[in-house]
Structure formats: C-alpha cells, structure tokens
Design a protein around this motif. Structure first.
Motif, PDB file in Angstrom:
ATOM      1  N   LYS A 403       0.773  -1.133   0.080  1.00 34.22           N
ATOM      2  CA  LYS A 403      -0.060   0.104  -0.017  1.00 34.22           C
ATOM      3  C   LYS A 403       0.763   1.410   0.006  1.00 34.22           C
ATOM      4  CE  LYS A 403      -3.736   0.039   2.837  1.00 34.22           C
ATOM      5  NZ  LYS A 403      -4.608  -0.374   3.937  1.00 34.22           N
ATOM      6  N   LEU A 406       2.322   1.863  -3.325  1.00 35.59           N
ATOM      7  CA  LEU A 406       1.102   2.140  -4.351  1.00 35.59           C
ATOM      8  C   LEU A 406       0.618   3.692  -4.089  1.00 35.59           C
ATOM      9  CD1 LEU A 406      -0.805   0.981  -6.383  1.00 35.59           C
ATOM     10  CD2 LEU A 406      -2.620   0.620  -4.531  1.00 35.59           C
ATOM     11  N   TYR A 410       0.908   6.605  -7.023  1.00 36.76           N
ATOM     12  CA  TYR A 410       0.022   7.541  -7.393  1.00 36.76           C
ATOM     13  C   TYR A 410       0.266   9.001  -6.979  1.00 36.76           C
ATOM     14  CZ  TYR A 410      -3.736   4.233  -8.751  1.00 36.76           C
ATOM     15  OH  TYR A 410      -4.539   3.221  -9.362  1.00 36.76           O
ATOM     16  N   GLN A 429      -9.132   6.682  -7.407  1.00 36.24           N
ATOM     17  CA  GLN A 429      -8.860   5.396  -7.876  1.00 36.24           C
ATOM     18  C   GLN A 429      -7.739   4.884  -6.960  1.00 36.24           C
ATOM     19  OE1 GLN A 429      -9.868   3.984 -10.562  1.00 36.24           O
ATOM     20  NE2 GLN A 429      -8.628   2.160  -9.870  1.00 36.24           N
ATOM     21  N   LYS A 432      -9.691   3.207  -4.153  1.00 33.51           N
ATOM     22  CA  LYS A 432     -10.282   1.800  -4.649  1.00 33.51           C
ATOM     23  C   LYS A 432      -9.493   0.761  -4.607  1.00 33.51           C
ATOM     24  CE  LYS A 432     -13.842   3.674  -7.738  1.00 33.51           C
ATOM     25  NZ  LYS A 432     -14.306   3.639  -9.426  1.00 33.51           N
ATOM     26  N   GLN A 433      -8.011   0.884  -4.933  1.00 31.72           N
ATOM     27  CA  GLN A 433      -6.983   0.139  -4.959  1.00 31.72           C
ATOM     28  C   GLN A 433      -6.621  -0.164  -3.380  1.00 31.72           C
ATOM     29  OE1 GLN A 433      -5.704  -1.564  -7.637  1.00 31.72           O
ATOM     30  NE2 GLN A 433      -7.018  -0.137  -8.776  1.00 31.72           N
ATOM     31  N   PHE A 436      -9.145  -2.553  -2.131  1.00 34.04           N
ATOM     32  CA  PHE A 436      -9.024  -3.846  -2.797  1.00 34.04           C
ATOM     33  C   PHE A 436      -8.080  -4.730  -2.113  1.00 34.04           C
ATOM     34  CE2 PHE A 436      -5.881  -6.657  -5.634  1.00 34.04           C
ATOM     35  CZ  PHE A 436      -6.992  -7.734  -5.889  1.00 34.04           C
TER      36      PHE A 436
END
Length: 510
Positions: A403, A406, A410, A429, A432-433, A436
């Motif tokens: 995370k 990520l 981003y 977005q 959302k990731q 998930f």
C-alpha cells in the motif's frame, strides 16, 4: 503473585471523563474540591474539622445498628474513635447485592480500607475509619438479585417491592441449594456455604444479611458499616429535606452545575424538581408534592433521598473526607459541587475505586506463549487473531508495504497532472486500490486462520473467560470462584496489591 499496571486509557474500557479526571484536567477543576493526591487530604482534614458533625448521635446509631453483630475489636474501636474530632471517615457505598454481586463490590471496600491505612501513615495524629454505606433504601431489586458463576446465572426471584433492605429472606434456602449444585466439589466449599447459610438463613431481611456478610469478610480490617435509613440520622437532615420538597431549593442549582458539566461530558443523573422518595409499607415512591412541613419534622424517616441528594445526606452526618466510587458515581457527585457550596458543607475528595483483571498462571502462560503481552488482553478477539496470524504465517500476508508503494506511485502520477478533476479521479482510484488490497488481505488472513485453528481457539477461550459476555471481569464475575481456590487468602491478596491512589488499571496473576 505478579502485578502488572496498564493505563486506564490503554484498556479502552473507560470513558473520556474518567481519563480526564485521572489526568487532573483543568475542565474538571471547578467540579471538585481537590484532586485525590495524598497531600490534598491534609487540606480536606482542615476543612472538615471546621464542619460541625453530631458525633454523639452518629456513634449511638452505629452502636445500635451493630449491637447484635459480632464486631471485630478493630471495628468496635473505630466506632469509639468517631467520638473524637481528630477522627475522619473514608466512605464507599453500594447496593445490597446478592452474595456481594460483581467483583468490584469487593474492590470498592478494599480501596477504602487501604486508603485509610495510607492516610494514617501520612497523617498519624488523626484517625481514619473505613465506612461502608449500605444502600438499603434503593428499590432496584433486579440489579441486585443475581450473580454470574461458572457460566450460570443464579437468580433470586422475589415479588416483594419497596426498599430492598426490608425484603425478607424466607425463600432463599432454595437458592443456596441451587448454589451448592453449581459449585460442586471444591476445597473451600463447606466454609463458603456455611457463610452464606449464616448470612441469609439466620437473618430476617436483606439489610441485616448484607451487614453480616460484609462484616464477616472485612471486619478484621476495622470496617464500619452504616445504614442511612435511620430516624435519628435523618433528623439531622430535616432542613435539607424541607428545602428540597417544600421549596424546590436544590433542583435549579443542581441543574446549573449539570449543564456546565454537560458541555464536555455526559451527565450521569437526571435532575428532578424534588429529589426525595416517600417510604411506606413495601413502597418507595417519587414525591411530586402534597407533603406538609409537620410530616417532615415529625417523621423524617419516611423520606428517602435519591442518587443526587444521598451524597449530601452522607456528608452532613459523617466526618467524611473522601468518597470512593466507580466512574458513574464520581460523575454524579460532580453534578453537586455547587450544592455543597450552598449548604456550606465540605465537598469530599473523589477517589476512583481500584479496577483489576484477575488471571490465573496457566492462562497467562498460554497467552504469552502465543506471542502476546498481558496488556494485549484488552485488544479485541479479532485483532488478537489477526496479529497472531500475521506474526506466524509462513507466507507474506501483510500488504501494508504494498500500500505504501502504491501510494508513492499514485503520488508520482498526481504530480504530473495539473487538471484538478483528473487529480481527484486519481485520488479516488487510489482509494479503490487500497480497498481492494484490504479485502485481499482479509481473505489471506481468513485462509491462514484455518491453518492456525488451535491457536485461534485458545485466544477465544482466554478472551471469553476474562471478558465474559464482553464485559470487564469485575463487572460480571462474582468473588466466589476465586474464593473457592484461595479461601481467605483471596481478599488478603487483593488488599496487598490494590493501591487506591495509583492511577492505573491492575492485572493480577493468581
């Protein structure tokens, strides 16, 4: 015996109000006289010494109430010492719970006894008497008529009404028989059953039975037991009874104080225009009017203060410098600070009773073998299971590092986008990731839990045992199960390990 301390805040079981009180928050300063520090008791002693108490009546009533009970030499000596103006009381009180009710009933009394011991060391020229105030006038029978023991609810079903202290005990022999069946065979069962038989089968009402039981458990420490439902004691409270019932003289000032407190905290007790009940045969009824001054003057025993005026009554008749109670009690006492000022009665120091979690050595060993510390006991079962799985899985389950990577990706993308709508879309977005990955991690954890079934079951058993029905142990369990194992040493162990001025929750291994 091992003792561990954990801050009340870290247990996640106590309100912000009580955490702030323990931290001596400035917002609460105007609602107390002094915070409960050892040096502040000296100031309280000076203030209370100047407050006139009819010690003669107090001692006469105590001698009358206790004359048919086998008091310890120390308890009798303490009653006699109350005649002296250098003697002060530290008081706690509680409802007349069946078989003492939840564990904190025991903790409150031990906290009171231990505080008196500490004060005697600090202020040796004075005497300090532990007092237990029996709430004999209370009428909430459903709150006191049961205990929880070994997963069973032992309940006294009785249709009597009115002040609980006057309830007769004719049908309690069957309940003691039920208790024998639940207890089975233990090394201390005979002594315990004999105590309860002498308590509930040899006395006519719940007040006398509770006095006997509490005296048997704590008399050796000099505890003095008082019943405020007494004509001679209430005669001293006639001016306040009249002011409340005839003039509605307390409600406005209690409401003002409560309103100030409610700006930051939940107010504990509802303020009524009249704060007295009328006692009659098998009844305790709210008073709404229709009382003559003559009746109050001639029959003060008919009038029973509610939760908001019982503290004032107590402080009018006792040479009291401190009250020991739970967080809800301390909260409603603070609604009364201005009432005490109006009545020119010293407001006592408010001391939070000790709280403790009792764990036997075998469960401590199992819990620590799973990789936890004792303070982790206050984590939820789900968090403990998750922590265990993450620590013991042979494959990578935690996706926190992913995370973070990520988020950096981003963040880099967002830096290349100038249009605000696209930046917002990029942030959405990313969330959302994250969602998930969280769901994926939970699936991985569930899969690993199946592989760690034995360990997860151990966690579940330990949590259910120590936090029955998700309650703090002290608010649910009765002392009987611990007495069966340790006998009289159980109370001695608690006395040796509970410090009423320690601002921490205690974990005791037995």
């Amino acid at each position: 015996m091992l003792k561990y301390k954990i801050s009340y805040k870290d247990t996640h079981c106590f309100s912000k109000f009580i955490i702030d009180y323990l931290n001596k928050d400035e917002k609460l300063k105007s609602f107390v006289n002094h915070f409960p520090e050892l040096e502040n008791f000296g100031r309280q002693i000076v203030e209370k010494r100047s407050h006139e108490i009819d010690r003669g009546v107090l001692v006469e009533v105590l001698e009358k109430q206790n004359q048919s009970f086998n008091l310890s030499d120390l308890s009798q000596e303490n009653i006699d010492l109350l005649k002296l103006d250098t003697t002060f009381s530290v008081t706690t009180g509680h409802q007349l719970c069946l078989f003492t009710g939840p564990l904190y009933f025991i903790y409150k009394i031990i906290s009171t006894i231990n505080l008196c011991d500490q004060l005697k060391v600090r202020y040796p020229s004075n005497n300090f008497i532990p007092v237990f105030w029996m709430a004999t006038e209370d009428h909430d029978f459903e709150e006191i008529n049961h205990i929880h023991l070994f997963g069973n609810k032992i309940e006294w079903n009785n249709k009597q009404h009115g002040a609980v202290g006057e309830i007769n005990l004719d049908d309690l022999d069957s309940l003691i028989s039920e208790l024998k069946i639940v207890l089975g065979a233990h090394k201390n069962i005979d002594k315990l059953i004999l105590l309860f038989e002498q308590t509930y089968l040899n006395h006519n009402n719940l007040a006398d039975a509770t006095r006997y039981l509490v005296n048997e458990l704590f008399g050796e420490y000099g505890l003095v037991i008082i019943d405020g439902n007494d004509r001679d004691l209430k005669r001293q409270f006639i001016p306040q009874i009249s002011k409340d019932i005839l003039e509605r003289g307390f409600a406005p000032i209690i409401q003002q104080c409560s309103d100030r407190l409610s700006k930051d905290y939940k107010v504990q007790a509802f303020v009524r225009n009249i704060n007295f009940f009328r006692l009659s045969d098998n009844k305790r009824e709210l008073i709404t009017g229709g009382v003559a001054e003559k009746e109050i003057r001639e029959n003060p025993e008919r009038f029973s203060p509610n939760v908001l005026l019982r503290p004032l009554y107590q402080e009018v008749i006792l040479p009291n410098i401190a009250y020991i109670g739970g967080e809800s009690e301390i909260a409603y006492w603070m609604q009364l600070k201005t009432v005490f000022e109006q009545e020119r009665t010293p407001f006592p120091l408010l001391v939070l009773r000790n709280s403790a979690l009792l764990i036997d050595k075998s469960k401590q060993y199992k819990f620590e073998k799973l990789g936890f510390k004792l303070e982790d006991l206050f984590l939820s079962e789900a968090k403990l299971s998750k922590r265990y799985v993450l620590a013991h899985s042979n494959q990578k389950i935690s996706l926190e590092d992913d995370k973070k990577k990520l988020a950096l990706l981003y963040e880099d993308l967002a830096s290349k986008i100038s249009e605000s709508s696209l930046q917002n879309s990029t942030k959405a977005q990313l969330q959302k990731q994250f969602s998930f990955l969280d769901k994926l991690q939970e699936k991985l954890i569930r899969a690993e839990k199946k592989k760690s079934e034995n360990a997860i079951n151990q966690i579940t058993k330990i949590k259910k045992h120590l936090f029955p029905n998700n309650y703090l142990q002290e608010r649910y369990d009765n002392y009987i199960s611990y007495y069966l194992d340790d006998g009289d040493n159980f109370i001695k162990t608690l006395k040796n390990n509970l410090d009423p001025l320690c601002p921490n929750f205690v974990i005791l291994t037995l």
